[in-house]
Scaffold this motif. Structure first.
Motif, PDB file in Angstrom:
ATOM      1  N   GLN A  39       0.808  -1.229   0.000  1.00 53.35           N
ATOM      2  CA  GLN A  39       0.000   0.000   0.000  1.00 53.35           C
ATOM      3  C   GLN A  39       0.842   1.280   0.000  1.00 53.35           C
ATOM      4  N   VAL A  40       2.120   1.167   0.312  1.00 53.23           N
ATOM      5  CA  VAL A  40       3.001   2.337   0.397  1.00 53.23           C
ATOM      6  C   VAL A  40       3.607   2.623  -0.975  1.00 53.23           C
ATOM      7  N   PRO A  41       3.561   3.878  -1.460  1.00 49.17           N
ATOM      8  CA  PRO A  41       4.206   4.206  -2.741  1.00 49.17           C
ATOM      9  C   PRO A  41       5.688   3.813  -2.709  1.00 49.17           C
ATOM     10  N   THR A  42       6.097   2.986  -3.662  1.00 53.14           N
ATOM     11  CA  THR A  42       7.416   2.360  -3.589  1.00 53.14           C
ATOM     12  C   THR A  42       8.200   2.512  -4.888  1.00 53.14           C
ATOM     13  N   LEU A  43       9.465   2.871  -4.744  1.00 54.01           N
ATOM     14  CA  LEU A  43      10.404   2.855  -5.862  1.00 54.01           C
ATOM     15  C   LEU A  43      11.251   1.592  -5.743  1.00 54.01           C
ATOM     16  N   ILE A  44      11.174   0.732  -6.743  1.00 49.69           N
ATOM     17  CA  ILE A  44      12.034  -0.435  -6.837  1.00 49.69           C
ATOM     18  C   ILE A  44      13.273  -0.017  -7.632  1.00 49.69           C
ATOM     19  N   MET A  45      14.431  -0.180  -7.026  1.00 48.58           N
ATOM     20  CA  MET A  45      15.667   0.289  -7.646  1.00 48.58           C
ATOM     21  C   MET A  45      16.697  -0.833  -7.682  1.00 48.58           C
ATOM     22  N   ALA A  46      17.541  -0.816  -8.699  1.00 46.06           N
ATOM     23  CA  ALA A  46      18.630  -1.787  -8.793  1.00 46.06           C
ATOM     24  C   ALA A  46      19.706  -1.249  -9.713  1.00 46.06           C
ATOM     25  N   ALA A  47      20.911  -1.798  -9.584  1.00 45.24           N
ATOM     26  CA  ALA A  47      21.959  -1.556 -10.567  1.00 45.24           C
ATOM     27  C   ALA A  47      21.670  -2.391 -11.809  1.00 45.24           C
ATOM     28  N   ASP A  48      22.209  -1.979 -12.944  1.00 50.27           N
ATOM     29  CA  ASP A  48      21.979  -2.769 -14.155  1.00 50.27           C
ATOM     30  C   ASP A  48      22.825  -4.040 -14.171  1.00 50.27           C
ATOM     31  N   ALA A  49      23.737  -4.183 -13.187  1.00 50.06           N
ATOM     32  CA  ALA A  49      24.510  -5.427 -13.023  1.00 50.06           C
ATOM     33  C   ALA A  49      24.485  -5.798 -11.543  1.00 50.06           C
ATOM     34  N   ASP A  50      23.310  -6.139 -11.055  1.00 52.83           N
ATOM     35  CA  ASP A  50      23.077  -6.382  -9.634  1.00 52.83           C
ATOM     36  C   ASP A  50      23.160  -7.876  -9.327  1.00 52.83           C
ATOM     37  N   MET A  51      22.838  -8.260  -8.079  1.00 47.08           N
ATOM     38  CA  MET A  51      22.852  -9.672  -7.662  1.00 47.08           C
ATOM     39  C   MET A  51      21.730 -10.483  -8.310  1.00 47.08           C
ATOM     40  N   CYS A  52      20.676  -9.794  -8.700  1.00 48.84           N
ATOM     41  CA  CYS A  52      19.573 -10.406  -9.439  1.00 48.84           C
ATOM     42  C   CYS A  52      19.525  -9.732 -10.810  1.00 48.84           C
ATOM     43  N   PRO A  53      19.032 -10.412 -11.834  1.00 48.80           N
ATOM     44  CA  PRO A  53      18.958  -9.782 -13.160  1.00 48.80           C
ATOM     45  C   PRO A  53      17.951  -8.628 -13.175  1.00 48.80           C
ATOM     46  N   PRO A  54      18.133  -7.661 -14.072  1.00 50.88           N
ATOM     47  CA  PRO A  54      17.168  -6.561 -14.177  1.00 50.88           C
ATOM     48  C   PRO A  54      15.737  -7.055 -14.367  1.00 50.88           C
ATOM     49  N   SER A  55      15.586  -8.193 -15.037  1.00 54.15           N
ATOM     50  CA  SER A  55      14.242  -8.730 -15.280  1.00 54.15           C
ATOM     51  C   SER A  55      13.500  -9.022 -13.989  1.00 54.15           C
ATOM     52  N   HIS A  56      14.228  -9.360 -12.922  1.00 47.39           N
ATOM     53  CA  HIS A  56      13.556  -9.625 -11.647  1.00 47.39           C
ATOM     54  C   HIS A  56      12.924  -8.352 -11.097  1.00 47.39           C
ATOM     55  N   GLY A  82      -1.666   6.440 -17.058  1.00 51.12           N
ATOM     56  CA  GLY A  82      -1.460   5.000 -17.145  1.00 51.12           C
ATOM     57  C   GLY A  82      -0.377   4.475 -16.221  1.00 51.12           C
ATOM     58  N   ARG A  83       0.169   5.352 -15.389  1.00 50.65           N
ATOM     59  CA  ARG A  83       1.200   4.908 -14.450  1.00 50.65           C
ATOM     60  C   ARG A  83       0.573   4.018 -13.371  1.00 50.65           C
ATOM     61  N   PRO A  84       1.400   3.281 -12.612  1.00 50.88           N
ATOM     62  CA  PRO A  84       0.856   2.395 -11.573  1.00 50.88           C
ATOM     63  C   PRO A  84      -0.073   3.144 -10.618  1.00 50.88           C
ATOM     64  N   LYS A  85      -1.170   2.501 -10.288  1.00 52.16           N
ATOM     65  CA  LYS A  85      -2.200   3.151  -9.462  1.00 52.16           C
ATOM     66  C   LYS A  85      -1.701   3.546  -8.075  1.00 52.16           C
ATOM     67  N   GLY A  86      -0.744   2.798  -7.543  1.00 52.36           N
ATOM     68  CA  GLY A  86      -0.279   3.090  -6.183  1.00 52.36           C
ATOM     69  C   GLY A  86       0.833   4.109  -6.094  1.00 52.36           C
ATOM     70  N   GLY A  87       1.204   4.721  -7.223  1.00 52.94           N
ATOM     71  CA  GLY A  87       2.289   5.697  -7.197  1.00 52.94           C
ATOM     72  C   GLY A  87       3.669   5.067  -7.210  1.00 52.94           C
ATOM     73  N   HIS A  88       3.766   3.806  -7.614  1.00 54.11           N
ATOM     74  CA  HIS A  88       5.034   3.086  -7.611  1.00 54.11           C
ATOM     75  C   HIS A  88       5.894   3.455  -8.828  1.00 54.11           C
ATOM     76  N   ALA A  89       7.185   3.140  -8.746  1.00 51.82           N
ATOM     77  CA  ALA A  89       8.108   3.474  -9.829  1.00 51.82           C
ATOM     78  C   ALA A  89       9.254   2.468  -9.863  1.00 51.82           C
ATOM     79  N   LEU A  90      10.009   2.511 -10.954  1.00 51.61           N
ATOM     80  CA  LEU A  90      11.138   1.600 -11.173  1.00 51.61           C
ATOM     81  C   LEU A  90      12.338   2.390 -11.659  1.00 51.61           C
ATOM     82  N   ALA A  91      13.519   2.075 -11.127  1.00 50.69           N
ATOM     83  CA  ALA A  91      14.759   2.707 -11.592  1.00 50.69           C
ATOM     84  C   ALA A  91      15.850   1.651 -11.692  1.00 50.69           C
ATOM     85  N   ILE A  92      16.363   1.434 -12.909  1.00 50.31           N
ATOM     86  CA  ILE A  92      17.535   0.585 -13.121  1.00 50.31           C
ATOM     87  C   ILE A  92      18.696   1.531 -13.414  1.00 50.31           C
ATOM     88  N   LEU A  93      19.655   1.603 -12.512  1.00 53.36           N
ATOM     89  CA  LEU A  93      20.717   2.606 -12.621  1.00 53.36           C
ATOM     90  C   LEU A  93      21.867   2.086 -13.486  1.00 53.36           C
TER      91      LEU A  93
END
Length: 275
Positions: A200-217, A238-249
């Motif tokens: 329920q909390v607006p969330t930014l999911i962030m990762a490096a482009d060469a992280d411990m998990c693949p970007p696809s995760h 059309g953005r996510p209804k909960g205010g969420h976002a994604l950043a692959i650095l």
């Protein structure tokens, strides 16, 4: 070896007896509260090179999680659920009103569980470099994690993690114990798919482009949050209804993301976004 993590300006350090643990925290700057949670085998000092960016417009609260940094371990497993409850108790102890929370790696998992277990206590959330399913981690990393235990302490004496721990921990001789508990924690299977789907909390999911998990995760996690399923629209309708976002650095790994100005810039862009 000396780390380059320490901030040039030290914050105000204090301890709080909360949730059965004597939790160390440090404050930097002034403004709307923002909690920063460090990675495994580190401490709040990990953010030293970029703490100035966060503190420019915020009261930053750096927390040393259970058994890390200046917070001594207690007779309890290292479990992100328990550590999330520690942070929730500190929020109450300090009388904070829905602070934003930014966590990296171990801290990213703790931040995520904080928002899942105590959504009413969090404003906006940034979870960086933290997979939500153990099986998403690259197999070779899982194999390396399986070798972490008390016996690895001698081999780690030339690492920044040991340098930091030996310098600031209340009981530096506990380093092998910390490795043992972290090793056990990393061996436990987990999958927070359903919990994230209902976040329920607006969330930014962030990762490096060469992280411990693949970007696809991390794209998959974003999809659980209603992201990446349609065009965003001219007005963002059309953005996510909960205010969420994604950043692959770009150009980063799991091991340098937490000192990158890009990390701070992306996190602050999200938490400071007008409602």
């Amino acid at each position: 070896m000396t780390t380059t993590w320490t901030a040039e300006q030290h914050g105000n350090g204090s301890y709080a007896e909360v949730n059965g643990i004597n939790l160390y925290y440090e404050t930097h700057g002034e403004g709307r509260p923002l909690i920063l949670l460090h990675g495994g085998l580190g401490s709040g000092e990990m953010f030293g090179p970029i703490i100035g960016q966060f503190a420019e417009g915020h009261q930053v609260i750096l927390i040393d999680l259970q058994g890390h940094g200046r917070t001594a371990d207690i007779d309890r497993p290292l479990d992100i659920k328990f550590m999330a409850d520690d942070v929730a108790a500190l929020i109450d102890h300090l009388g904070l009103e829905k602070p934003d929370v930014v966590g990296y790696s171990l801290g990213g998992g703790v931040a995520l569980l904080l928002a899942i277990r105590h959504p009413q206590k969090v404003g906006r959330l940034v979870s960086a470099s933290a997979g939500i399913r153990r099986s998403a981690t690259y197999p070779e990393i899982l194999e390396q994690q399986g070798q972490v235990g008390p016996e690895a302490a001698e081999f780690m004496k030339e690492t920044p993690m040991y340098e930091l721990y030996s310098r600031v921990a209340p009981r530096p001789e506990d380093f092998p114990r910390l490795l043992g508990k972290i090793g056990k924690a990393m061996a436990v299977d987990f999958d927070y798919t359903e919990e994230v789907r209902n976040l329920q909390v607006p969330t930014l999911i962030m990762a490096a482009d060469a992280d411990m998990c693949p970007p696809s995760h991390f794209v998959e996690v974003f999809e659980l949050l209603d992201g990446g399923l349609r065009d965003g629209g001219w007005m963002g309708e059309g953005r996510p209804k909960g205010g969420h976002a994604l950043a692959i650095l770009p150009g980063l790994t799991h091991y340098n993301l937490f000192t990158s100005p890009l990390f701070a810039t992306a996190a602050l862009e999200f938490v400071d976004k007008p409602e």
